[in-house]
Scaffold this motif. Structure first.
Motif, PDB file in Angstrom:
ATOM      1  N   THR A 229      23.803  55.240 -43.315  1.00 39.01           N
ATOM      2  CA  THR A 229      22.944  55.825 -44.342  1.00 39.01           C
ATOM      3  C   THR A 229      22.129  56.983 -43.777  1.00 39.01           C
ATOM      4  O   THR A 229      21.995  58.035 -44.405  1.00 39.01           O
ATOM      5  N   GLY A 230      21.583  56.795 -42.583  1.00 38.99           N
ATOM      6  CA  GLY A 230      20.792  57.851 -41.965  1.00 38.99           C
ATOM      7  C   GLY A 230      21.602  59.109 -41.700  1.00 38.99           C
ATOM      8  O   GLY A 230      21.163  60.221 -42.007  1.00 38.99           O
ATOM      9  N   VAL A 231      22.799  58.937 -41.155  1.00 38.26           N
ATOM     10  CA  VAL A 231      23.660  60.092 -40.880  1.00 38.26           C
ATOM     11  C   VAL A 231      24.054  60.774 -42.189  1.00 38.26           C
ATOM     12  O   VAL A 231      24.063  62.011 -42.280  1.00 38.26           O
ATOM     13  N   ALA A 232      24.361  59.981 -43.218  1.00 36.55           N
ATOM     14  CA  ALA A 232      24.735  60.553 -44.513  1.00 36.55           C
ATOM     15  C   ALA A 232      23.590  61.363 -45.109  1.00 36.55           C
ATOM     16  O   ALA A 232      23.790  62.472 -45.620  1.00 36.55           O
ATOM     17  N   LEU A 233      22.377  60.820 -45.044  1.00 34.34           N
ATOM     18  CA  LEU A 233      21.224  61.539 -45.589  1.00 34.34           C
ATOM     19  C   LEU A 233      20.964  62.847 -44.851  1.00 34.34           C
ATOM     20  O   LEU A 233      20.700  63.880 -45.466  1.00 34.34           O
ATOM     21  N   VAL A 234      21.030  62.792 -43.530  1.00 32.05           N
ATOM     22  CA  VAL A 234      20.789  64.013 -42.745  1.00 32.05           C
ATOM     23  C   VAL A 234      21.848  65.071 -43.064  1.00 32.05           C
ATOM     24  O   VAL A 234      21.527  66.246 -43.286  1.00 32.05           O
ATOM     25  N   ALA A 235      23.112  64.662 -43.124  1.00 32.97           N
ATOM     26  CA  ALA A 235      24.187  65.617 -43.408  1.00 32.97           C
ATOM     27  C   ALA A 235      24.029  66.205 -44.808  1.00 32.97           C
ATOM     28  O   ALA A 235      24.110  67.430 -44.994  1.00 32.97           O
ATOM     29  N   GLY A 236      23.796  65.350 -45.797  1.00 35.50           N
ATOM     30  CA  GLY A 236      23.651  65.827 -47.167  1.00 35.50           C
ATOM     31  C   GLY A 236      22.455  66.744 -47.342  1.00 35.50           C
ATOM     32  O   GLY A 236      22.549  67.803 -47.984  1.00 35.50           O
ATOM     33  N   MET A 237      21.309  66.349 -46.772  1.00 35.61           N
ATOM     34  CA  MET A 237      20.104  67.171 -46.905  1.00 35.61           C
ATOM     35  C   MET A 237      20.248  68.509 -46.174  1.00 35.61           C
ATOM     36  O   MET A 237      19.719  69.524 -46.626  1.00 35.61           O
ATOM     37  N   THR A 238      20.981  68.518 -45.068  1.00 40.08           N
ATOM     38  CA  THR A 238      21.205  69.776 -44.351  1.00 40.08           C
ATOM     39  C   THR A 238      22.013  70.747 -45.204  1.00 40.08           C
ATOM     40  O   THR A 238      21.664  71.929 -45.327  1.00 40.08           O
ATOM     41  N   VAL A 239      23.085  70.236 -45.819  1.00 45.95           N
ATOM     42  CA  VAL A 239      23.911  71.101 -46.675  1.00 45.95           C
ATOM     43  C   VAL A 239      23.102  71.587 -47.868  1.00 45.95           C
ATOM     44  O   VAL A 239      23.164  72.765 -48.235  1.00 45.95           O
ATOM     45  N   LEU A 240      22.319  70.692 -48.496  1.00 47.99           N
ATOM     46  CA  LEU A 240      21.492  71.103 -49.630  1.00 47.99           C
ATOM     47  C   LEU A 240      20.442  72.131 -49.209  1.00 47.99           C
ATOM     48  O   LEU A 240      20.146  73.062 -49.959  1.00 47.99           O
ATOM     49  N   GLY A 241      19.885  71.973 -48.021  1.00 46.70           N
ATOM     50  CA  GLY A 241      18.910  72.934 -47.521  1.00 46.70           C
ATOM     51  C   GLY A 241      19.523  74.313 -47.317  1.00 46.70           C
ATOM     52  O   GLY A 241      18.930  75.326 -47.685  1.00 46.70           O
ATOM     53  N   VAL A 242      20.726  74.340 -46.743  1.00 47.61           N
ATOM     54  CA  VAL A 242      21.417  75.620 -46.551  1.00 47.61           C
ATOM     55  C   VAL A 242      21.738  76.244 -47.912  1.00 47.61           C
ATOM     56  O   VAL A 242      21.548  77.450 -48.117  1.00 47.61           O
ATOM     57  N   GLY A 243      22.194  75.422 -48.859  1.00 48.13           N
ATOM     58  CA  GLY A 243      22.483  75.923 -50.204  1.00 48.13           C
ATOM     59  C   GLY A 243      21.244  76.498 -50.875  1.00 48.13           C
ATOM     60  O   GLY A 243      21.302  77.544 -51.529  1.00 48.13           O
ATOM     61  N   GLN A 244      20.109  75.818 -50.693  1.00 46.63           N
ATOM     62  CA  GLN A 244      18.853  76.311 -51.283  1.00 46.63           C
ATOM     63  C   GLN A 244      18.435  77.635 -50.647  1.00 46.63           C
ATOM     64  O   GLN A 244      17.943  78.526 -51.349  1.00 46.63           O
TER      65      GLN A 244
ATOM     66  N   VAL B 283      31.663  58.033 -40.710  1.00 48.21           N
ATOM     67  CA  VAL B 283      31.818  58.255 -39.262  1.00 48.21           C
ATOM     68  C   VAL B 283      30.634  57.658 -38.499  1.00 48.21           C
ATOM     69  O   VAL B 283      30.812  57.013 -37.456  1.00 48.21           O
ATOM     70  N   GLY B 284      29.416  57.854 -39.023  1.00 50.21           N
ATOM     71  CA  GLY B 284      28.233  57.283 -38.378  1.00 50.21           C
ATOM     72  C   GLY B 284      28.258  55.763 -38.349  1.00 50.21           C
ATOM     73  O   GLY B 284      27.911  55.140 -37.339  1.00 50.21           O
ATOM     74  N   ALA B 285      28.688  55.161 -39.455  1.00 49.47           N
ATOM     75  CA  ALA B 285      28.773  53.701 -39.512  1.00 49.47           C
ATOM     76  C   ALA B 285      29.834  53.174 -38.542  1.00 49.47           C
ATOM     77  O   ALA B 285      29.628  52.168 -37.866  1.00 49.47           O
ATOM     78  N   GLN B 286      30.960  53.876 -38.460  1.00 48.91           N
ATOM     79  CA  GLN B 286      32.007  53.455 -37.519  1.00 48.91           C
ATOM     80  C   GLN B 286      31.534  53.573 -36.080  1.00 48.91           C
ATOM     81  O   GLN B 286      31.816  52.711 -35.246  1.00 48.91           O
ATOM     82  N   GLY B 287      30.807  54.638 -35.779  1.00 52.72           N
ATOM     83  CA  GLY B 287      30.259  54.802 -34.429  1.00 52.72           C
ATOM     84  C   GLY B 287      29.263  53.704 -34.087  1.00 52.72           C
ATOM     85  O   GLY B 287      29.279  53.153 -32.977  1.00 52.72           O
ATOM     86  N   ALA B 288      28.397  53.375 -35.054  1.00 52.76           N
ATOM     87  CA  ALA B 288      27.432  52.291 -34.831  1.00 52.76           C
ATOM     88  C   ALA B 288      28.150  50.958 -34.667  1.00 52.76           C
ATOM     89  O   ALA B 288      27.759  50.130 -33.837  1.00 52.76           O
ATOM     90  N   GLN B 289      29.214  50.745 -35.457  1.00 50.04           N
ATOM     91  CA  GLN B 289      29.987  49.503 -35.346  1.00 50.04           C
ATOM     92  C   GLN B 289      30.609  49.379 -33.961  1.00 50.04           C
ATOM     93  O   GLN B 289      30.567  48.312 -33.344  1.00 50.04           O
ATOM     94  N   ARG B 290      31.197  50.474 -33.464  1.00 52.06           N
ATOM     95  CA  ARG B 290      31.784  50.448 -32.113  1.00 52.06           C
ATOM     96  C   ARG B 290      30.722  50.175 -31.051  1.00 52.06           C
ATOM     97  O   ARG B 290      30.950  49.430 -30.103  1.00 52.06           O
ATOM     98  N   ALA B 291      29.544  50.782 -31.203  1.00 51.52           N
ATOM     99  CA  ALA B 291      28.466  50.576 -30.233  1.00 51.52           C
ATOM    100  C   ALA B 291      28.006  49.122 -30.234  1.00 51.52           C
ATOM    101  O   ALA B 291      27.783  48.533 -29.169  1.00 51.52           O
ATOM    102  N   VAL B 292      27.876  48.538 -31.420  1.00 58.11           N
ATOM    103  CA  VAL B 292      27.450  47.133 -31.516  1.00 58.11           C
ATOM    104  C   VAL B 292      28.508  46.217 -30.912  1.00 58.11           C
ATOM    105  O   VAL B 292      28.191  45.288 -30.157  1.00 58.11           O
TER     106      VAL B 292
END
Length: 198
Positions: free
Chosen positions: A153-168, A48-57
């Motif tokens: 990549t940035g959006v994916a990392l933030v989303a993944g790390m947020t879920v892992l943080g909540v799980g921890q 979704v983040g990549a598609q949004g960036a693609q539309r913006a570009v």
């Protein structure tokens, strides 16, 4: 003195043994679910983040119109930094072009950067925003792709790390409650042991 070796047994929380507590199984499920959710959510958010960036570009590129401008004059001394003496590969220049964005031909002037070798009277490429204002050139395909990949990549990392943080956090809460229960039980059992000694 010899060091004690600690053997790590993978998946010990899943194996049945007399020392395994209920909280160990709960922790194992929390870790599994957190990693699964983090992976799935990271992939979806990255797309979704990549598609949004693609539309913006693409929107940015579509809003920039090429025009042929005539170089009027270069700004004196703009090719070299007076402090460091470094030469730049671009210099500021005043250009003139005919704008047809409002349906009629209007001659406009503005400032853009050009190569230092450009001579007054020569034609140089320029870009406008469709309202008669000069803008920078649109990003190239390689830079656009880099932006899209970095955004995804940035959006994916933030989303993944947020879920892992909540799980921890949930896992630590389960651990704390298990430790409190273990401490309470130790207090109860430890008193009985104390009476049988001595």
């Amino acid at each position: 003195m010899r060091k004690a070796r600690h053997a790590k047994v993978l998946g010990w929380r899943w194996r049945s043994n007399p020392l395994r507590r209920h909280s160990d199984v709960v922790e194992a499920w929390i870790v599994l679910l957190a990693w699964t959710a983090a992976t799935v959510l990271a992939v979806l958010a990255g797309v979704v983040g990549a598609q949004g960036a693609q539309r913006a570009v693409e929107h940015d590129r579509a809003g920039r119109l090429p025009v042929s401008a005539v170089l009027v004059k270069t700004v004196p001394g703009s090719g070299r930094d007076v402090v460091t003496g470094i030469r730049y590969d671009r210099v500021l220049a005043t250009v003139r072009w005919t704008d047809r964005s409002d349906g009629k031909a209007t001659v406009r002037t503005g400032t853009i950067d050009v190569k230092p070798t450009a001579k007054p009277g020569s034609t140089v490429p320029a870009w406008t925003d469709g309202h008669g204002r000069l803008v920078s050139a649109p990003v190239g395909r390689a830079e656009a792709m880099t932006r899209v990949v970095l955004a995804g990549t940035g959006v994916a990392l933030v989303a993944g790390m947020t879920v892992l943080g909540v799980g921890q956090m949930v896992r630590l809460r389960v651990q704390r409650r298990a430790t409190e229960r273990w401490g309470a039980e130790w207090e109860r059992v430890g008193r009985r042991w104390g009476h049988t000694t001595g």
